[in-house]
Each structure stands twice: as structure tokens, then as C-alpha cells.
Motif scaffolding. Structure first.
Motif, PDB file in Angstrom:
ATOM      1  N   VAL A  74       1.465   3.795   4.451  1.00  0.00           N
ATOM      2  CA  VAL A  74       2.277   3.364   3.308  1.00  0.00           C
ATOM      3  C   VAL A  74       1.448   3.368   2.028  1.00  0.00           C
ATOM      4  O   VAL A  74       1.903   3.832   0.973  1.00  0.00           O
ATOM      5  N   VAL A  75       0.217   2.861   2.096  1.00  0.00           N
ATOM      6  CA  VAL A  75      -0.650   2.843   0.909  1.00  0.00           C
ATOM      7  C   VAL A  75      -0.933   4.265   0.443  1.00  0.00           C
ATOM      8  O   VAL A  75      -0.871   4.565  -0.767  1.00  0.00           O
ATOM      9  N   ARG A  76      -1.239   5.154   1.376  1.00  0.00           N
ATOM     10  CA  ARG A  76      -1.508   6.536   0.996  1.00  0.00           C
ATOM     11  C   ARG A  76      -0.285   7.198   0.376  1.00  0.00           C
ATOM     12  O   ARG A  76      -0.408   7.954  -0.598  1.00  0.00           O
ATOM     13  N   ALA A  77       0.886   6.914   0.929  1.00  0.00           N
ATOM     14  CA  ALA A  77       2.106   7.507   0.387  1.00  0.00           C
ATOM     15  C   ALA A  77       2.378   7.011  -1.031  1.00  0.00           C
ATOM     16  O   ALA A  77       2.739   7.797  -1.914  1.00  0.00           O
ATOM     17  N   ARG A  78       2.190   5.712  -1.266  1.00  0.00           N
ATOM     18  CA  ARG A  78       2.460   5.168  -2.598  1.00  0.00           C
ATOM     19  C   ARG A  78       1.433   5.667  -3.611  1.00  0.00           C
ATOM     20  O   ARG A  78       1.776   5.979  -4.754  1.00  0.00           O
ATOM     21  N   ARG A  79       0.162   5.751  -3.205  1.00  0.00           N
ATOM     22  CA  ARG A  79      -0.839   6.313  -4.104  1.00  0.00           C
ATOM     23  C   ARG A  79      -0.592   7.797  -4.352  1.00  0.00           C
ATOM     24  O   ARG A  79      -0.841   8.313  -5.447  1.00  0.00           O
ATOM     25  N   GLY A  80      -0.090   8.500  -3.328  1.00  0.00           N
ATOM     26  CA  GLY A  80       0.249   9.901  -3.513  1.00  0.00           C
ATOM     27  C   GLY A  80       1.374  10.091  -4.516  1.00  0.00           C
ATOM     28  O   GLY A  80       1.328  11.020  -5.338  1.00  0.00           O
ATOM     29  N   ARG A  81       2.378   9.210  -4.478  1.00  0.00           N
ATOM     30  CA  ARG A  81       3.465   9.299  -5.463  1.00  0.00           C
ATOM     31  C   ARG A  81       2.946   8.997  -6.864  1.00  0.00           C
ATOM     32  O   ARG A  81       3.403   9.606  -7.843  1.00  0.00           O
ATOM     33  N   TYR A  82       1.994   8.066  -6.962  1.00  0.00           N
ATOM     34  CA  TYR A  82       1.413   7.777  -8.275  1.00  0.00           C
ATOM     35  C   TYR A  82       0.672   9.004  -8.807  1.00  0.00           C
ATOM     36  O   TYR A  82       0.841   9.385  -9.977  1.00  0.00           O
TER      37      TYR A  82
END
Length: 283
Positions: free
Chosen positions: A95-103
Motif C-alpha cells: 500500500v505504501v509503495r502504491a501510494r508513493r508511486g501515485r505521488y
């Protein structure tokens, strides 16, 4: 289908929420505030691209493990709950990687707007440092946030080259690499930087349009692929709700357990293949 399992699940969820509310009231805090504090690292990962600290990762992992344990226990019993709880840290990391990826994706898409805004400021007579300070407050989104970080560093007296290099490393994409290289090259060799930045902004906007068109053309195929992968999972969940113990019966004998394991492995391979096929190379 009997309503007893559904009523039992609703009662269990209500009991968990009631226990949380009692604990929060005893400590003088609302349950929503406690969840907001626990989930704040995920919010920062999306809004600022920041990675959680070690303590925050442990707190998120414990929260995810407890939630998965409760959900798995209600759905399939203690064994399924324990197995789901073991996946808590992995789920948090994903989840953290996905949210940072969207950023980072939003930062990449904002390069064209930033280039055009900097070109306008430079055309109005500002220096590079002045253009960054002038355009940063006006830009919204992730690109504006990165420019505001750079503008604050310039206000503190840091060298322009060091600030731009740090901005390039934080963005980690070819669009910002090109933008920063153009600014530094013009500073050393001269040239019409506003015109160059406007041409760069036009090229980046054209690339973004092509990417959106490609994703639109493949939207139906991607939805169908995810739907086919998700149907067995939904069917298993409905079967367990209709007949509690169904999933446990699948793994009770060697042959059904082996077939179930093969099915899970094939599902995982399908998910990986779909992710690989629909992934768009980032510029």
C-alpha cells in the motif's frame, strides 16, 4: 442461505468497534482520531511522497495484521485468520509503495505545467531562483509541493545547482531530468531558456495525451482481465458465508489441498502477468 453467519459477522464487527470506542473514551480520545494518527503515514505517502519511519511501519503492520486476523477469523476460522495476519506487513508495504508511486506519477505529469510556469516567470524577467520562488506557491498538486520544497531551500541560501539536483533526484523521471538539465545548461552556455521550456512543456503534454489515449483504448480489456481473476475469490468468499467451513474442507484432504494450492499459484501468476502487461513505461 442462512442469515445466521451474516448476523454473527455483523455482531462481531459491532463488538470490535464497541471495544475500540471504550478504549478511546477511557483514554480521552475519539476512535476516529486514533485511526487518523495511525493512518497518517499513508496520507503523507500520497500527499508528500514520504516513506514511513521504522516506528510508523511497525504500527501500520500491527494494525493491518490485527484487521486481517479479525477478518480472516470471521470468514474462515482461526487458521485463515492467522494466515491473513501474517500477510499484514506485506500488505502495508504494498500500500505504501502504491501510494508513493501515485505521488511520483503526479509529479511526473506536473513537469509540463511546471516547465510552462517557469518559462512565463523567466520571460517576465525573473532569474532562475526568482522564477522558482514565484511559481512554487501558484502550482497545485505534487509538482507544486516539490517546487515549494525547492523554493524554501533557496530561501535558506542553498546553491541553485544543489537544490535543482535534489529536486531531480526526488522526482526520479526523465521529464524532470530534461527540465533540470535545460535550466543548468542555459545557465552555463546561455540561450533562450523560456522558449526551450515551452517546447519541452508542449512535448511532455503530447506524451501525456498519448498515454491517456493508450489507457483508454485498453480500459475494457484490463477491466475484463481483473474481473476474471477476481471471480474465483468472490465465489470462495460467498461459498464460505453460505456454508461456514467450506474453505477448511477444501484443505482438509491432500488432493483438494493440492488443487487449491495450484489454483492460488495460477491466480498469483495471472495477477503478475496482468500487472506486467498493462504497466505503462514511465518517461
Amino acid at each position: 442461505m442462512s442469515t445466521a453467519p451474516l448476523l454473527a459477522a455483523v455482531a462481531a464487527v459491532a463488538g470490535v468497534l464497541g471495544a475500540w470506542e471504550c478504549l478511546a473514551t477511557a483514554e480521552g480520545a475519539r476512535i476516529a482520531d486514533r485511526f487518523a494518527v495511525a493512518l497518517a503515514p499513508l496520507v503523507r505517502a500520497r500527499r508528500e511522497g514520504r516513506a514511513p519511519s521504522g516506528e510508523e511501519r511497525r504500527r501500520l503492520a500491527l494494525l493491518a495484521a490485527a484487521s486481517l486476523l479479525a477478518g480472516g477469523w470471521l470468514l474462515g476460522g482461526p487458521l485463515l485468520g492467522a494466515a491473513a495476519a501474517l500477510a499484514g506487513p506485506t500488505v502495508v508495504l504494498a500500500v505504501v509503495r502504491a501510494r508513493r508511486g501515485r505521488y511520483r506519477d503526479e509529479v511526473r505529469r506536473g513537469a509540463a505545467i511546471a516547465a510552462r510556469a517557469l518559462a512565463d516567470a523567466l520571460g517576465a524577467g525573473y532569474s532562475i531562483r526568482g522564477a522558482l520562488a514565484e511559481t512554487a506557491p501558484a502550482l497545485a498538486g505534487a509538482a507544486g509541493h516539490e517546487l515549494r520544497i525547492a523554493a524554501r531551500a533557496l530561501d535558506l541560501g542553498e546553491p541553485t545547482e544543489a537544490v535543482l539536483e535534489r529536486l531531480r533526484l526526488r522526482a526520479r523521471c526523465r521529464a524532470w531530468d530534461t527540465l533540470i538539465a535545460a535550466i543548468l545548461l542555459q545557465r552555463d552556455a546561455g540561450g533562450d531558456l523560456p522558449a526551450l521550456l515551452r517546447e519541452l512543456a508542449t512535448a511532455l503534454e503530447a506524451a501525456d495525451r498519448l498515454e491517456r489515449d493508450a489507457r483508454t483504448a485498453t480500459a475494457q480489456a484490463r477491466f475484463t482481465a481483473w474481473l476474471v481473476v477476481g471471480l474465483p475469490v468472490a465465489a470462495a468468499a460467498l461459498a464460505e458465508l453460505a456454508a461456514p467451513g467450506f474453505l477448511a474442507g477444501l484443505v482438509a484432504a491432500p488432493l483438494p489441498a493440492a488443487l487449491t494450492l495450484c489454483a492460488v499459484l495460477l491466480q498469483a501468476i495471472g495477477l503478475a502477468a496482468i500487472h506486467r502487461i498493462v504497466r505503462v513505461p514511465r518517461a
